[in-house]
Design a protein around this motif. Structure first.
Motif, short mmCIF file in Angstrom:
data_model
loop_
_atom_site.label_atom_id
_atom_site.label_comp_id
_atom_site.label_asym_id
_atom_site.label_seq_id
_atom_site.Cartn_x
_atom_site.Cartn_y
_atom_site.Cartn_z
N LEU A 133 0.83 -1.20 0.00
CA LEU A 133 0.00 0.00 0.00
C LEU A 133 0.87 1.25 0.00
O LEU A 133 1.81 1.38 0.79
CB LEU A 133 -0.90 0.01 1.24
CG LEU A 133 -1.82 1.22 1.43
CD1 LEU A 133 -2.86 1.30 0.32
CD2 LEU A 133 -2.51 1.15 2.80
N VAL A 134 0.55 2.18 -0.89
CA VAL A 134 1.16 3.51 -0.91
C VAL A 134 0.10 4.51 -0.47
O VAL A 134 -1.00 4.56 -1.04
CB VAL A 134 1.68 3.89 -2.31
CG1 VAL A 134 2.24 5.32 -2.30
CG2 VAL A 134 2.76 2.91 -2.76
N LEU A 135 0.41 5.29 0.56
CA LEU A 135 -0.50 6.33 1.05
C LEU A 135 -0.07 7.68 0.49
O LEU A 135 1.04 8.15 0.76
CB LEU A 135 -0.47 6.37 2.59
CG LEU A 135 -0.98 5.13 3.32
CD1 LEU A 135 -0.65 5.23 4.81
CD2 LEU A 135 -2.48 4.96 3.11
N MET A 187 -3.67 4.59 -1.91
CA MET A 187 -4.77 5.35 -1.34
C MET A 187 -4.43 6.83 -1.40
O MET A 187 -3.34 7.24 -1.01
CB MET A 187 -5.05 4.97 0.10
CG MET A 187 -6.20 5.78 0.70
SD MET A 187 -6.62 5.30 2.39
CE MET A 187 -8.20 6.17 2.57
N LYS A 188 -5.34 7.63 -1.89
CA LYS A 188 -5.22 9.08 -1.84
C LYS A 188 -6.17 9.60 -0.77
O LYS A 188 -7.35 9.24 -0.75
CB LYS A 188 -5.54 9.70 -3.21
CG LYS A 188 -5.52 11.23 -3.22
CD LYS A 188 -6.87 11.82 -2.91
CE LYS A 188 -6.79 13.31 -2.59
NZ LYS A 188 -8.10 13.87 -2.17
N GLY A 204 4.51 -4.08 3.75
CA GLY A 204 5.10 -2.85 3.23
C GLY A 204 4.08 -1.75 3.02
O GLY A 204 3.11 -1.91 2.26
N ILE A 205 4.29 -0.64 3.72
CA ILE A 205 3.49 0.58 3.54
C ILE A 205 4.46 1.71 3.22
O ILE A 205 5.51 1.84 3.86
CB ILE A 205 2.69 0.94 4.80
CG1 ILE A 205 1.66 -0.15 5.12
CG2 ILE A 205 1.99 2.29 4.64
CD1 ILE A 205 0.92 0.08 6.43
N ILE A 206 4.12 2.51 2.24
CA ILE A 206 4.88 3.72 1.94
C ILE A 206 3.97 4.92 2.19
O ILE A 206 2.84 4.96 1.70
CB ILE A 206 5.40 3.73 0.49
CG1 ILE A 206 6.57 2.76 0.35
CG2 ILE A 206 5.81 5.12 0.05
CD1 ILE A 206 7.16 2.69 -1.03
N ARG A 207 4.46 5.87 2.97
CA ARG A 207 3.71 7.08 3.31
C ARG A 207 4.36 8.27 2.60
O ARG A 207 5.56 8.48 2.70
CB ARG A 207 3.78 7.30 4.83
CG ARG A 207 3.21 8.62 5.32
CD ARG A 207 3.56 8.84 6.78
NE ARG A 207 5.00 9.00 6.99
CZ ARG A 207 5.74 8.21 7.77
NH1 ARG A 207 5.21 7.17 8.38
NH2 ARG A 207 7.05 8.42 7.90
#
Length: 351
Positions: free
Chosen positions: A98-100, A195-196, A129-132
């Motif tokens: 997920l990319v935030l 997610m935007k 893995g999450i990218i903020r």
């Protein structure tokens, strides 16, 4: 008499020189923006806090953007990055689940810090893995220039900010969103989901990942979901005094296509490249969520309804039972965000 004419000539020369200096400063306020298409990043780029250098193979388009306050969308998009963070999603590592993409402005330091400690914590999903990423434009006031220095220091500390050279105004939220999609398309195209959302949202990232997107399943494609605006609010507003006034010369149809509220929507990673590429052929609109809906319509991709009530584009009184079983809640200030998150997940447990 000769002295008088020499005096007049000197005054005229000084006046001309002053006018020339003023003109030069005005011209200096016009930015030449270079458009990078997905997949055409400059290989010679060395730092994330400098402007891009153009190469012979880079497809580009230059446009002028004045620094006056924007009352309509600035022409674009222009992926000219002041802060890029191109190494946030390295090729040698597994792609993030997920990319935030979080829209914010320079002065919202407290909100960004609260998000880092709560729903934007990149360690929330071990093994996935999450990218903020916080998305910003620029502000041209004296305060804005001071905030820029602070922002760059914040970026060096957290490495979670991307910024482009457009005015950070309400009607440029479309550009800001396209910047995020461009970044994913260029630097993280294998991400499963994106997610935007906005900085005044509380996002239940745990529920989103484990209950809605479900990493044990094969990642979806051509997927786009969120709070789908009902037909009752999709009529274009022509009243010039209204906040959501839409000039007919900007959008001539009387109804907007289906679109998700810009407060928070989720899409499959493949959609970033598709949406950004499509946007290059569609004139910008002042409302980001509507514009994304127009791009989806052009692509022929239907919105996926989410189970009822998961994306809430307004504020709801706190209830642990409710907040643990939704994806988004709107209008949450930084203090409440920390308090609510602690009450939702005492020890990050999930049952």
């Amino acid at each position: 008499m000769k002295w008088k004419w020499k005096h007049i000539a000197a005054v005229l020369c000084l006046s001309f020189l002053g006018a020339l200096i003023f003109y030069v400063f005005q011209v200096d306020k016009v930015w030449q923006i270079v458009l990078y298409l997905p997949g055409n990043a400059n290989p010679s780029e060395e730092g994330d806090h400098t402007g891009d250098n153009t190469g012979d193979q880079t497809k580009q388009m230059t446009r002028n953007v004045t620094t006056q306050v924007s009352i309509s969308p600035t022409p674009g998009p222009f992926p000219y990055y002041i802060i890029r963070e191109s190494n946030k999603c390295p090729e040698g590592k597994p792609p993030p689940f997920l990319v935030l993409l979080i829209l914010t402005v320079a002065g919202e330091v407290e909100a960004r810090n609260s998000i880092r400690q709560t729903w934007g914590d990149e360690s929330l999903a071990p093994g996935l893995g999450i990218i903020r990423l916080f998305l910003l434009g620029v502000q041209e006031s004296k305060l804005g220039r001071l905030q820029q220095k602070t922002l760059e220091a914040e970026s060096l500390r957290h490495h979670d900010i991307i910024q482009q050279d457009f005015l950070d105004t309400y009607y440029n939220l479309t550009l800001k969103t396209l910047m995020g999609m461009n970044w994913v398309a260029m630097h993280c195209p294998r991400a499963s989901y994106v997610m935007k959302t906005d900085s005044d949202m509380l996002v239940n990232t745990v529920f989103l990942i484990h209950k809605l997107l479900r990493p044990e399943l094969k990642p979806k494609t051509n997927y786009f979901t969120g709070y789908i605006q009902p037909s009752s609010v999709r009529a274009t507003i022509r009243d010039k005094s209204h906040k959501w006034y839409m000039p007919p010369e900007e959008y001539s149809n009387e109804m907007y296509p289906d679109y998700c509220s810009g407060t928070g929507y989720v899409f499959s990673g493949d959609m970033a490249t598709k949406l950004y590429g499509t946007s290059l052929n569609i004139p910008l609109l002042r409302f980001e969520d509507v514009y994304v809906g127009v791009c989806l319509e052009r692509l022929g991709i239907k919105l996926t309804p989410s189970p009822g009530g998961l994306f809430i584009p307004w504020r709801v009184p706190f209830s642990r039972a409710i907040y643990r079983n939704i994806v988004t809640i709107h209008h949450i200030d930084p203090g409440r965000m920390l308090d609510y998150w602690h009450k939702m997940f005492f020890k990050w447990e999930w049952v």
